[in-house]
Design an enzyme around this catalytic site. Structure first.
Site, short mmCIF file in Angstrom:
data_model
loop_
_atom_site.label_atom_id
_atom_site.label_comp_id
_atom_site.label_asym_id
_atom_site.label_seq_id
_atom_site.Cartn_x
_atom_site.Cartn_y
_atom_site.Cartn_z
N TYR A 70 51.10 43.87 29.51
CA TYR A 70 52.08 42.82 27.87
C TYR A 70 51.79 43.56 27.42
O TYR A 70 52.10 42.79 25.71
CB TYR A 70 50.10 41.83 27.77
CG TYR A 70 49.76 40.82 29.42
CD1 TYR A 70 50.54 41.20 30.49
CD2 TYR A 70 48.93 39.72 29.15
CE1 TYR A 70 49.96 40.44 31.26
CE2 TYR A 70 48.92 39.33 30.38
CZ TYR A 70 49.68 39.04 31.80
OH TYR A 70 49.06 38.58 32.61
N ASP B 48 44.12 38.60 34.28
CA ASP B 48 44.50 37.57 34.36
C ASP B 48 44.46 36.64 35.72
O ASP B 48 44.34 35.45 35.59
CB ASP B 48 45.54 37.64 34.16
CG ASP B 48 46.56 36.44 32.88
OD1 ASP B 48 45.99 35.50 32.93
OD2 ASP B 48 47.52 36.17 32.22
N ASP C 233 42.39 33.31 37.10
CA ASP C 233 42.26 31.79 37.20
C ASP C 233 41.83 31.94 39.00
O ASP C 233 41.82 30.69 38.46
CB ASP C 233 43.44 31.77 36.99
CG ASP C 233 44.00 31.08 35.43
OD1 ASP C 233 42.66 31.86 35.03
OD2 ASP C 233 45.13 30.71 34.99
#
Ligand code: NAD
Length: 365
Positions: free
Chosen positions: A151, A253, A257
């Site tokens: 990222y 990430d 989720d």
């Protein structure tokens, strides 16, 4: 992240309140009410300094993270954020997007350690797509590295090719592993390091650095390694086997989720992002939910559980964190739920009333 804070006689804390956009101000108002109750019942003194972030800040100052907000955070123990974003700002230029406020606050305060607890409760099992028997005793803490990896690596793209560089340093892995080690020490002393060490060099570095840190500095903690593809599967087939899951930014990430589905609603999931100095940004996992904003439908539990995390991790008030969590669990057992979970559910304020009532009752015992 330093040693976990111990409860002390120090009773004055400073917290920056960042209501933000959409349902952000609605769930933030619930947090403020709960903190007021804790002030009356537990003698907790929290000075709340309300500041702007996201779309709200863009409208007022043109900047999604104004200097006044940064200065207030620098002078505080923690920040409590509602949510940012919404259709009003969707067509803004890249440097005037609400989400930029969040990314910048993470970078400004070096919030490298993201915690997402995943705890299931019998009264909520029916809201998960998984079979109830798989959800029993799920109590998992995902520790995600938040400021490194692909990222934040070098990026470029032309019409035919693109590249996102995934880079990690020994120091970045050491500091988040230490945070995971301390958290495991407060729980069941088990860490699962999730990586793709059969393919990726960064994962091989993670394995060697993380296992050395745990062996040398946390002799009571056991660490196992698991490939990310296997972890994605085991989260759905035997989620109760995990205690602390430690992983890099991208894998964290995706897996967090996926794990959130175990709980039944986005409106139930809190999070914390911490730095070395115990400063933390506490926020619900959900966004600003513009579709239900202003209707009294927002589920406040994720925000209230984020307050409990703040009490525990940045203010060192474990007893108050537990009292708040117990009040919330009692409300779940009593079926006090918002309309994202029950068609005939309560309003945001009714849920908060019920939590405050139980918190007051617990203090009187
Ligand atoms: P969202 O999380 O806001 O909403 C997704 C769905 O879940 C919606 O149907 C919403 O009504 C529901 N929902 C979310 N939180 C709820 C709650 N507390 N109670 C009841 N229902 C709830 O995600 P989205 O719709 O993809 O994004 C909306 C905006 O939020 C976008 O601008 C996005 O960029 C922003 N966003 C912000 C954050 C943040 O502030 N950390 C995180 C994610 C998305």
């Amino acid at each position: 992240m330093n040693e976990p804070l111990k409860k002390t006689d120090h009773r004055d804390y400073r917290v920056v309140g960042l209501p933000g956009d959409g349902i952000g101000p609605e769930v933030y108002a619930c947090a403020r009410r709960v903190l007021n109750v804790l002030e009356q019942t537990h003698g907790l003194c929290i000075q709340l300094d309300e500041q702007k972030i996201g779309g709200d800040a863009i409208d007022a100052t043109g900047d999604p993270l104004p200097q006044a907000t940064i200065d207030a955070c620098r002078a505080s123990d923690a920040a409590l954020l509602g949510a940012v974003g919404g259709p009003k700002w969707d067509n803004n230029p890249a440097d005037r997007r609400p989400e930029l406020g969040l990314l910048r606050i993470r970078a400004e305060f070096n919030l490298f350690c993201n915690l997402r607890p995943i705890v299931t409760h019998p009264s909520l099992h029916s809201f998960s797509p998984l079979r109830p028997e798989l959800l029993e005793e799920v109590d998992l803490m995902i520790v995600r590295e938040l400021t490194g990896g692909s990222y934040f690596g070098k990026k470029w793209r032309n019409e035919d090719e693109a590249e996102d560089v995934c880079r990690y340093t020994r120091e970045e892995i050491e500091r988040v592993t230490r945070a995971a080690g301390r958290i495991a020490g407060l729980r069941d002393n088990r860490i699962t390091l999730v990586d793709k060490a059969n393919v990726l060099e960064t994962s091989r570095l993670w394995r060697s650095v993380a296992s050395r840190v745990i062996e040398e500095e946390f002799p009571g903690v056991r660490m196992e390694n698991m490939y990310v593809d296997a972890a994605a599967m085991h989260l759905l087939t035997r989620p109760s086997d995990f205690d602390v899951m430690l992983t890099e930014n991208l894998f964290g990430d995706i897996l967090s989720d996926e794990a959130s589905m175990l709980c039944g609603s986005l409106g139930l999931l809190p999070s914390a992002s911490l730095n070395h100095e115990q400063f933390g940004l506490y926020e619900p996992v959900h966004g600003s939910a513009p579709d239900i904003a202003g209707q009294g439908k927002a589920n406040p539990y994720a925000m209230l559980l984020s307050v409990a995390m703040m009490l525990r991790h940045s203010l060192g008030r474990e007893a108050e964190a537990q009292a708040l969590e117990q009040s919330i669990h009692e409300c779940w057992s009593a079926g006090i739920l918002t309309r994202d979970l029950r068609a005939d559910g309560c309003s945001t304020n009714e849920v908060t009333d019920a939590v405050c009532e139980r918190l007051t009752g617990l203090a009187a015992v």
